[in-house]
Motif scaffolding. Structure first.
Motif, PDB file in Angstrom:
ATOM      1  N   ILE A 235       0.827  -1.195   0.000  1.00  0.00           N
ATOM      2  CA  ILE A 235       0.000   0.000   0.000  1.00  0.00           C
ATOM      3  C   ILE A 235       0.866   1.251   0.000  1.00  0.00           C
ATOM      4  O   ILE A 235       1.863   1.326   0.697  1.00  0.00           O
ATOM      5  N   CYS A 236       0.486   2.249  -0.806  1.00  0.00           N
ATOM      6  CA  CYS A 236       1.137   3.556  -0.788  1.00  0.00           C
ATOM      7  C   CYS A 236       0.499   4.415   0.289  1.00  0.00           C
ATOM      8  O   CYS A 236      -0.711   4.420   0.433  1.00  0.00           O
TER       9      CYS A 236
ATOM     10  N   ASP B 255       5.523   6.557   1.665  1.00  0.00           N
ATOM     11  CA  ASP B 255       5.750   5.441   2.576  1.00  0.00           C
ATOM     12  C   ASP B 255       5.176   4.149   1.993  1.00  0.00           C
ATOM     13  O   ASP B 255       4.228   4.172   1.220  1.00  0.00           O
ATOM     14  N   ARG B 256       5.774   3.036   2.371  1.00  0.00           N
ATOM     15  CA  ARG B 256       5.301   1.722   1.924  1.00  0.00           C
ATOM     16  C   ARG B 256       4.776   0.979   3.148  1.00  0.00           C
ATOM     17  O   ARG B 256       5.452   0.909   4.172  1.00  0.00           O
ATOM     18  N   VAL B 257       3.583   0.423   3.028  1.00  0.00           N
ATOM     19  CA  VAL B 257       3.000  -0.400   4.080  1.00  0.00           C
ATOM     20  C   VAL B 257       2.721  -1.763   3.460  1.00  0.00           C
ATOM     21  O   VAL B 257       2.070  -1.850   2.421  1.00  0.00           O
ATOM     22  N   SER B 258       3.256  -2.812   4.076  1.00  0.00           N
ATOM     23  CA  SER B 258       3.027  -4.158   3.553  1.00  0.00           C
ATOM     24  C   SER B 258       2.521  -5.064   4.665  1.00  0.00           C
ATOM     25  O   SER B 258       2.739  -4.797   5.847  1.00  0.00           O
TER      26      SER B 258
ATOM     27  N   GLU C 109      12.509  -6.767   0.297  1.00  0.00           N
ATOM     28  CA  GLU C 109      12.598  -5.308   0.299  1.00  0.00           C
ATOM     29  C   GLU C 109      11.644  -4.674   1.294  1.00  0.00           C
ATOM     30  O   GLU C 109      11.868  -3.564   1.750  1.00  0.00           O
ATOM     31  N   SER C 110      10.615  -5.405   1.702  1.00  0.00           N
ATOM     32  CA  SER C 110       9.657  -4.842   2.648  1.00  0.00           C
ATOM     33  C   SER C 110      10.245  -4.611   4.031  1.00  0.00           C
ATOM     34  O   SER C 110       9.693  -3.850   4.812  1.00  0.00           O
ATOM     35  N   ILE C 111      11.388  -5.246   4.357  1.00  0.00           N
ATOM     36  CA  ILE C 111      11.978  -5.008   5.682  1.00  0.00           C
ATOM     37  C   ILE C 111      13.161  -4.047   5.624  1.00  0.00           C
ATOM     38  O   ILE C 111      13.746  -3.738   6.648  1.00  0.00           O
ATOM     39  N   GLY C 112      13.491  -3.565   4.452  1.00  0.00           N
ATOM     40  CA  GLY C 112      14.533  -2.544   4.334  1.00  0.00           C
ATOM     41  C   GLY C 112      15.890  -3.004   4.815  1.00  0.00           C
ATOM     42  O   GLY C 112      16.097  -4.180   5.114  1.00  0.00           O
ATOM     43  N   PRO C 113      16.843  -2.068   4.914  1.00  0.00           N
ATOM     44  CA  PRO C 113      18.175  -2.415   5.387  1.00  0.00           C
ATOM     45  C   PRO C 113      18.088  -3.033   6.784  1.00  0.00           C
ATOM     46  O   PRO C 113      17.415  -2.500   7.666  1.00  0.00           O
ATOM     47  N   SER C 114      18.760  -4.167   6.957  1.00  0.00           N
ATOM     48  CA  SER C 114      18.650  -4.899   8.217  1.00  0.00           C
ATOM     49  C   SER C 114      19.976  -5.543   8.582  1.00  0.00           C
ATOM     50  O   SER C 114      20.822  -5.778   7.721  1.00  0.00           O
TER      51      SER C 114
ATOM     52  N   GLY D 245       9.272   6.607   3.598  1.00  0.00           N
ATOM     53  CA  GLY D 245      10.062   7.160   2.497  1.00  0.00           C
ATOM     54  C   GLY D 245      10.504   6.165   1.456  1.00  0.00           C
ATOM     55  O   GLY D 245      11.288   6.499   0.562  1.00  0.00           O
ATOM     56  N   TRP D 246      10.000   4.933   1.490  1.00  0.00           N
ATOM     57  CA  TRP D 246      10.469   3.896   0.564  1.00  0.00           C
ATOM     58  C   TRP D 246      10.265   4.278  -0.885  1.00  0.00           C
ATOM     59  O   TRP D 246      11.147   4.112  -1.714  1.00  0.00           O
ATOM     60  N   PHE D 247       9.080   4.813  -1.235  1.00  0.00           N
ATOM     61  CA  PHE D 247       8.806   5.128  -2.626  1.00  0.00           C
ATOM     62  C   PHE D 247       9.654   6.306  -3.117  1.00  0.00           C
ATOM     63  O   PHE D 247       9.970   6.387  -4.295  1.00  0.00           O
ATOM     64  N   ALA D 248      10.045   7.221  -2.247  1.00  0.00           N
ATOM     65  CA  ALA D 248      10.902   8.337  -2.633  1.00  0.00           C
ATOM     66  C   ALA D 248      12.299   7.852  -2.981  1.00  0.00           C
ATOM     67  O   ALA D 248      12.999   8.444  -3.816  1.00  0.00           O
ATOM     68  N   LYS D 249      12.738   6.742  -2.360  1.00  0.00           N
ATOM     69  CA  LYS D 249      14.093   6.214  -2.564  1.00  0.00           C
ATOM     70  C   LYS D 249      14.156   5.195  -3.698  1.00  0.00           C
ATOM     71  O   LYS D 249      15.229   4.868  -4.171  1.00  0.00           O
TER      72      LYS D 249
END
Length: 126
Positions: A6-7, A11-14, A69-74, A121-125
């Motif tokens: 979801i946008c 921001d990304r919401v999954s 990708e939904s959990i970002g840098p980890s 900010g996921w979609f901006a990046k």
């Protein structure tokens, strides 16, 4: 246009439903992502907080993220120093802010839980 995930602006919401039969290999820290767990069936002991020890980026041999990708840098570590253990079961909801080490240390058989991930900010990046 935006579908799942979801946008919400940039921001990304999954959402995912996860099933586990055994605890993870070690604790993880998501640098920017907030996770919310809701236990749907089963239960177990969840360790949150403290300090991640021996944390290494979750990347493959080419340096690309090996995690979804939904959990970002980890980071994944070998263990956590400190933190709080809590037994969670059906209906419990847990909020895990970014930068918080977490992992299941024990399961009561299989656990099924809904995970909602908020990645600012996921979609901006991307």
């Amino acid at each position: 246009t935006c579908a799942l995930p979801i946008c919400a602006g940039n921001d990304r919401v999954s959402m995912d439903v996860l099933k586990r039969n055994s605890p993870e290999e070690g604790p993880v820290v998501h640098e920017t992502v907030t996770e919310v767990y809701e236990v749907l069936s089963g239960g177990g002991t969840l360790l949150t907080g403290g300090t991640l020890l021996d944390g290494k980026p979750m990347v493959d041999d080419k340096g690309k993220p090996s995690n979804p990708e939904s959990i970002g840098p980890s980071l994944r570590g070998t263990k956590t120093s400190g933190g709080q253990s809590k037994h969670i079961t059906v209906g419990d909801v847990v909020l895990i802010p970014p930068g918080t080490p977490h992992n299941f240390t024990q399961l009561d058989g299989q656990i099924t839980y809904l995970v909602v991930r908020y990645n600012p900010g996921w979609f901006a990046k991307n």
